[in-house]
Structure formats: C-alpha cells, structure tokens
Write a protein that holds these residues in place. Structure first.
Motif, PDB file in Angstrom:
ATOM      1  N   THR A 165     -36.389  25.890  24.107  1.00 25.54           N
ATOM      2  CA  THR A 165     -36.624  26.759  22.950  1.00 25.54           C
ATOM      3  C   THR A 165     -35.308  27.054  22.234  1.00 25.54           C
ATOM      4  O   THR A 165     -35.231  27.003  21.002  1.00 25.54           O
ATOM      5  N   LEU A 166     -34.268  27.338  23.000  1.00 23.92           N
ATOM      6  CA  LEU A 166     -32.965  27.614  22.398  1.00 23.92           C
ATOM      7  C   LEU A 166     -32.374  26.362  21.749  1.00 23.92           C
ATOM      8  O   LEU A 166     -31.752  26.441  20.675  1.00 23.92           O
ATOM      9  N   LEU A 167     -32.596  25.207  22.356  1.00 27.01           N
ATOM     10  CA  LEU A 167     -32.085  23.971  21.762  1.00 27.01           C
ATOM     11  C   LEU A 167     -32.753  23.695  20.424  1.00 27.01           C
ATOM     12  O   LEU A 167     -32.108  23.202  19.487  1.00 27.01           O
ATOM     13  N   ASN A 168     -34.032  24.012  20.305  1.00 21.23           N
ATOM     14  CA  ASN A 168     -34.719  23.847  19.029  1.00 21.23           C
ATOM     15  C   ASN A 168     -34.063  24.693  17.942  1.00 21.23           C
ATOM     16  O   ASN A 168     -33.911  24.254  16.789  1.00 21.23           O
ATOM     17  N   ILE A 169     -33.629  25.905  18.304  1.00 17.68           N
ATOM     18  CA  ILE A 169     -32.923  26.775  17.353  1.00 17.68           C
ATOM     19  C   ILE A 169     -31.633  26.104  16.897  1.00 17.68           C
ATOM     20  O   ILE A 169     -31.305  26.096  15.695  1.00 17.68           O
ATOM     21  N   LEU A 170     -30.894  25.514  17.831  1.00 24.19           N
ATOM     22  CA  LEU A 170     -29.638  24.838  17.482  1.00 24.19           C
ATOM     23  C   LEU A 170     -29.888  23.585  16.650  1.00 24.19           C
ATOM     24  O   LEU A 170     -29.137  23.283  15.717  1.00 24.19           O
ATOM     25  N   PHE A 171     -30.943  22.834  16.992  1.00 21.83           N
ATOM     26  CA  PHE A 171     -31.292  21.657  16.195  1.00 21.83           C
ATOM     27  C   PHE A 171     -31.571  22.049  14.744  1.00 21.83           C
ATOM     28  O   PHE A 171     -31.100  21.394  13.804  1.00 21.83           O
ATOM     29  N   ASN A 176     -19.876  19.148  16.198  1.00 22.12           N
ATOM     30  CA  ASN A 176     -20.166  20.569  15.970  1.00 22.12           C
ATOM     31  C   ASN A 176     -21.008  21.182  17.074  1.00 22.12           C
ATOM     32  O   ASN A 176     -20.756  22.313  17.501  1.00 22.12           O
ATOM     33  N   ILE A 177     -22.030  20.435  17.517  1.00 23.51           N
ATOM     34  CA  ILE A 177     -22.984  20.997  18.469  1.00 23.51           C
ATOM     35  C   ILE A 177     -23.247  20.007  19.593  1.00 23.51           C
ATOM     36  O   ILE A 177     -23.490  18.815  19.340  1.00 23.51           O
ATOM     37  N   ARG A 181     -43.516  26.357   0.971  1.00 19.24           N
ATOM     38  CA  ARG A 181     -42.360  27.164   1.354  1.00 19.24           C
ATOM     39  C   ARG A 181     -42.097  27.115   2.857  1.00 19.24           C
ATOM     40  O   ARG A 181     -40.940  27.168   3.299  1.00 19.24           O
ATOM     41  N   HIS A 182     -43.175  27.004   3.663  1.00 19.11           N
ATOM     42  CA  HIS A 182     -43.023  27.099   5.113  1.00 19.11           C
ATOM     43  C   HIS A 182     -43.295  25.789   5.856  1.00 19.11           C
ATOM     44  O   HIS A 182     -43.082  25.713   7.068  1.00 19.11           O
ATOM     45  N   ALA A 183     -43.768  24.763   5.155  1.00 23.22           N
ATOM     46  CA  ALA A 183     -44.213  23.537   5.829  1.00 23.22           C
ATOM     47  C   ALA A 183     -43.103  22.912   6.675  1.00 23.22           C
ATOM     48  O   ALA A 183     -43.317  22.541   7.839  1.00 23.22           O
ATOM     49  N   GLN A 184     -41.919  22.791   6.089  1.00 20.21           N
ATOM     50  CA  GLN A 184     -40.821  22.143   6.812  1.00 20.21           C
ATOM     51  C   GLN A 184     -40.377  22.974   8.008  1.00 20.21           C
ATOM     52  O   GLN A 184     -40.177  22.437   9.125  1.00 20.21           O
ATOM     53  N   LEU A 185     -40.225  24.282   7.814  1.00 15.68           N
ATOM     54  CA  LEU A 185     -39.788  25.139   8.903  1.00 15.68           C
ATOM     55  C   LEU A 185     -40.815  25.142  10.041  1.00 15.68           C
ATOM     56  O   LEU A 185     -40.441  25.084  11.223  1.00 15.68           O
ATOM     57  N   CYS A 186     -42.097  25.205   9.699  1.00 12.93           N
ATOM     58  CA  CYS A 186     -43.131  25.199  10.733  1.00 12.93           C
ATOM     59  C   CYS A 186     -43.044  23.938  11.587  1.00 12.93           C
ATOM     60  O   CYS A 186     -43.070  24.002  12.818  1.00 12.93           O
ATOM     61  N   ARG A 187     -42.947  22.785  10.943  1.00 12.39           N
ATOM     62  CA  ARG A 187     -42.895  21.533  11.704  1.00 12.39           C
ATOM     63  C   ARG A 187     -41.656  21.484  12.587  1.00 12.39           C
ATOM     64  O   ARG A 187     -41.728  21.068  13.746  1.00 12.39           O
ATOM     65  N   ARG A 188     -40.531  21.909  12.068  1.00  9.70           N
ATOM     66  CA  ARG A 188     -39.310  21.869  12.874  1.00  9.70           C
ATOM     67  C   ARG A 188     -39.390  22.827  14.066  1.00  9.70           C
ATOM     68  O   ARG A 188     -38.924  22.504  15.156  1.00  9.70           O
ATOM     69  N   MET A 189     -39.967  23.999  13.858  1.00 15.74           N
ATOM     70  CA  MET A 189     -40.072  24.964  14.943  1.00 15.74           C
ATOM     71  C   MET A 189     -40.997  24.487  16.063  1.00 15.74           C
ATOM     72  O   MET A 189     -40.836  24.880  17.221  1.00 15.74           O
ATOM     73  N   LEU A 190     -41.967  23.635  15.717  1.00 18.99           N
ATOM     74  CA  LEU A 190     -42.954  23.178  16.696  1.00 18.99           C
ATOM     75  C   LEU A 190     -42.654  21.813  17.289  1.00 18.99           C
ATOM     76  O   LEU A 190     -43.318  21.388  18.235  1.00 18.99           O
ATOM     77  N   ILE A 232     -37.650  15.801  22.391  1.00 18.63           N
ATOM     78  CA  ILE A 232     -37.394  14.363  22.280  1.00 18.63           C
ATOM     79  C   ILE A 232     -37.704  13.864  20.869  1.00 18.63           C
ATOM     80  O   ILE A 232     -36.927  13.101  20.278  1.00 18.63           O
ATOM     81  N   GLN A 233     -38.833  14.298  20.320  1.00 20.64           N
ATOM     82  CA  GLN A 233     -39.163  13.889  18.951  1.00 20.64           C
ATOM     83  C   GLN A 233     -38.149  14.426  17.945  1.00 20.64           C
ATOM     84  O   GLN A 233     -37.797  13.740  16.983  1.00 20.64           O
ATOM     85  N   TYR A 234     -37.656  15.645  18.177  1.00 22.90           N
ATOM     86  CA  TYR A 234     -36.677  16.224  17.254  1.00 22.90           C
ATOM     87  C   TYR A 234     -35.376  15.427  17.328  1.00 22.90           C
ATOM     88  O   TYR A 234     -34.723  15.168  16.303  1.00 22.90           O
ATOM     89  N   MET A 235     -34.972  15.025  18.525  1.00 27.95           N
ATOM     90  CA  MET A 235     -33.764  14.211  18.647  1.00 27.95           C
ATOM     91  C   MET A 235     -33.893  12.907  17.869  1.00 27.95           C
ATOM     92  O   MET A 235     -32.940  12.473  17.198  1.00 27.95           O
TER      93      MET A 235
END
Length: 423
Positions: free
Chosen positions: A90-96, A136-137, A385-394, A398-401
């Motif tokens: 969960t914390l890594l998703n915040i950093l991503f 950076n991260i 307004r929220h579509a991109q943020l919602c997808r990234r938060m969920l 591995i998929q985010y990487m």
C-alpha cells in the motif's frame, strides 16, 4: 518389435526427453528467480563509497526536515525499505503515484519485482545502473545493505520503512509463505501455525530453504542476523543503527497516523498519501493468534519484538511532538478523503476475492496454491477528474511497475508457468 509397439516406445521416449528438458528449464528459471540465501555479511561493490552524481538541471536535494516549518519544499528522494507483510505494498503504491506524478526516476530490479531477495542488495541489481547514477525513489523488496543503497540516491535522501507487531507479522507470513517453506510441509492438522508454536525449536531449521520467513523477518529484511541471541549487545546496536539511518519508521497498526507523519516529513499534499489497502489477505478460517499463542509467537520473534518496542516508543514521541489534537484532525481528514475516493472509485465499495475481479490488470499476485489475496473492481463510470487517480490507486504492484516501464520478464514468465500448471 512390431511397428505399433515401436512407435509407442518412441513416443514415450520423446515424452521423457521433453519432460526432462522442461523440468530442467523450470529448475534453471527458479534458481534465477529465487537466489540462494547468504546469511553472512554482504559484499560491497568497488565504487560503494562514491556518492551518486545528480544530472545537470536536476533540483538540488533538500535536507529532510519537519514539514510543518514554513515554506518547506516537497522531498523527492526517498529510500523505502519494503518489509514483508506490513502494508508495504500500500505504501509503495503511494510512492509510485508520487514518482509518476512528478516524473521521478525509480530504481527498479531487472527482470523481476524484487532485488534478488533473500540475497543482500547490491546496486548492480538495479536496471540501467551505472557508477554515479542517481535515482529518486527505491522501494522494492530487498535484504537491506545500507552502503549499497546509499550510493544510489542523493546525499540528503529520506529513508523510511514500516514495522508491524511481530506476532501478527509472523502469523501473516506463516500463512502467506508457508507453501514455499518446506519445513512446514511435515506439519499435520488443520492449524499448522498452532502446532508449530507449541514447539518451534523442534520444527525450525535456520538453514532450511526459505526458513527466514518464519523467524524475526523484520530483522532479516533490515540486513541483520535473524538468529542472534536476544541478549546479545549486538541486538541493541543494530536497533540504534536503524534509528540513526531511518528518518521515519512507520507502524502498520497506526497506518493513518504514520501517513500523517510521513506527509509532514516530506512536505506532501493530502492527495499524495490517499490509499486503498492493497495485497490484503482474505480472512483465514483458522482463528487469529490470541492468549498463549500470541505470547509464544512474540517470544519466538524476540528480535523483532525488541525492534518493534523501540520504534513504537519513538513513534509516539513523534506524535506528541506533532501534537495530539493536530494528529486527530489530520487523521480524520485523511479518512474522510479515503472514504470519498472509495465511493468514487470502487465498484461495490469493497475488496473482493480474486475470482470476482473482472479486469486482469487489477488482479493481484497470489501465493502458491491458494488465491487468498483480495483485489478490487474499478467502477465503470468515473468522472474524468478522478479516472486516472482511481486506476492508479487500485493497480497492484506488479502491473504498476510494468506501467512505469520496469522490465518484468522473469515475473511474467513465472506467472505464465503458474497459470499453465494452475499453481
């Protein structure tokens, strides 16, 4: 030999040869994907003493400072030691999300989603690493090696990690990793965890394959000997060393309070630390540890218990310095914002079993043998307004990487094999 019988023997021989070749390939792949454990002192690359050199035009690193100071600037250089089973995904998703938003440079593994864990971290494991390169991260699973990590980031980078009550962490680790720890296979009965804790010295072999998952896992992830005698002076020395090196140690049990302190330390905005709980395990049919078993699990993981006690005390000193009333207000604001995003983003408003996840891009990685990790379905109609943020938060780790451009060929191949064999 009659012709049909000869052909049958030839077919069997071909099958044996192909089977042997496939098995050899799997063993070779697995030996690459899961490196041998080195419990001793980690080696250091020759250029370890040399700091990285930020490229011309990069903003100058800012010394970590309390974000409540007027005119602070958001900190962008972060080392996150991602410990196991501590809400670290969960914390890594915040950093991503923060890194993607600000186009920061991630230090990713090459081919997989961890840095050859459980081997010690080496900067040569970082994709596209060259001596002097600055990132950076960095935040994927590793067995921590401070000198190796130190040389990947600017001198004033912020170091953070997260801890969890050792008995609860042991319980989670036992259930999640048990299928890949052979010493648990001989345990019988419905409640293997309880059986193990009745006489852990009888069942545990520190030299066993993947045995590190079952004792003092926090100490191990931090790069220390997880088999030390709890009375050894080295234990306290290691704990104080962690205290010197890390600017903030978060606690899983007080995750919201931890994020408020992190937001303040890094001078971030509230939106930067919004989250949904990722990589959460479905409730086990076996009751949670309580009473005597909880005490046994704590005693079995005494190094982690000593570590946790130290940072639990320092955490609440930080809360006092921050201000109890102010903390309560900011935690309430974070929870309201998270609840608002839950209503906007999540179909049904809650996590679901893996079988109920409709989009494969939202499917989390599962432990071998059982699909116990929950995930989410994204609502079909979300405003622009929220579509991109919602997808990234969920999006799972591995998929985010992969979305961020990480090379994941080993992990993807391993997933194909697991899917084919239905592991």
């Amino acid at each position: 030999m009659p012709l049909p019988q000869k052909r049958r023997w030839e077919s069997m021989a071909k099958g044996l040869v192909l089977g042997s070749l496939f098995t050899s390939f799997l063993l070779l792949l697995y030996s690459y994907a899961v490196p041998p454990l080195h419990a001793g002192v980690a080696s250091t690359t020759p250029e370890a003493a040399a700091p990285c050199s930020p490229a011309p035009g990069e903003p100058e690193a800012v010394t970590p400072a309390n974000g409540s100071a007027g005119g602070c600037q958001p900190l962008r250089d972060i080392v996150f030691l991602k410990t196991h089973k501590t809400a670290s995904s969960t914390l890594l998703n915040i950093l991503f999300r923060f890194g993607q938003k600000h186009r920061l440079k991630f230090a990713f593994p090459n081919g997989r989603n961890d840095f050859d864990y459980p081997a010690f971290f080496s900067r040569g494991l970082v994709r596209d690493y060259r001596p002097g390169t600055c990132f950076n991260i960095i935040g994927n699973h590793m067995r921590f090696h401070y000198d190796e990590v130190r040389g990947l980031v600017p001198p004033n980078a912020t170091f953070i990690t997260v801890l969890r009550d050792p008995a609860r962490l042991f319980e989670s680790s036992f259930h999640y990793f048990g299928s890949v720890v052979p010493l648990t296979w001989k345990l019988s009965g419905r409640d293997k965890l309880a059986e193990f804790l009745q006489d852990p010295d009888r069942h545990y072999d520190p030299s066993g394959y993947n045995a590190h998952y079952l004792r003092n896992l926090l100490f191990f992830d931090l790069g220390y000997d997880s088999g030390l005698d709890p009375g050894s002076p080295r234990v306290q020395e290691h704990i104080l060393e962690v205290d010197r090196r890390f600017h903030l140690v978060l606690l899983q049990e007080y995750f919201d309070e931890s994020l408020v302190l992190l937001k303040d330390l890094l001078c971030w905005e509230l939106e930067d630390v919004l989250y949904f709980k990722l990589n959460a395990r479905r409730d086990s049919p076996v009751p949670r540890l309580s009473g005597d078993l909880y005490r046994r699990a704590t005693a079995w993981n005494m190094l982690d218990a000593l570590l946790y006690r130290h940072f639990n005390a320092s955490f609440w000193r930080k809360v006092e310095a921050f201000g109890r009333e102010r903390m309560a207000r900011e935690v309430a604001a974070l929870r309201r914002a998270n609840e608002r995003m839950r209503r906007i983003c999540i179909d049904g408003g809650r996590a679901v079993d893996a079988a109920a996840i409709q989009d494969s891009a939202m499917q989390p990685w599962q432990p071998l043998g059982i699909k116990s990790i929950l995930g989410y379905n994204l609502k079909k109609s979300i405003g622009q307004r929220h579509a991109q943020l919602c997808r990234r938060m969920l999006t799972p780790e591995i998929q985010y990487m992969m979305d961020l451009g990480a090379n994941m060929w080993v992990t993807k191949l391993w997933k194909l094999i697991r899917d084919f064999l239905q592991w």
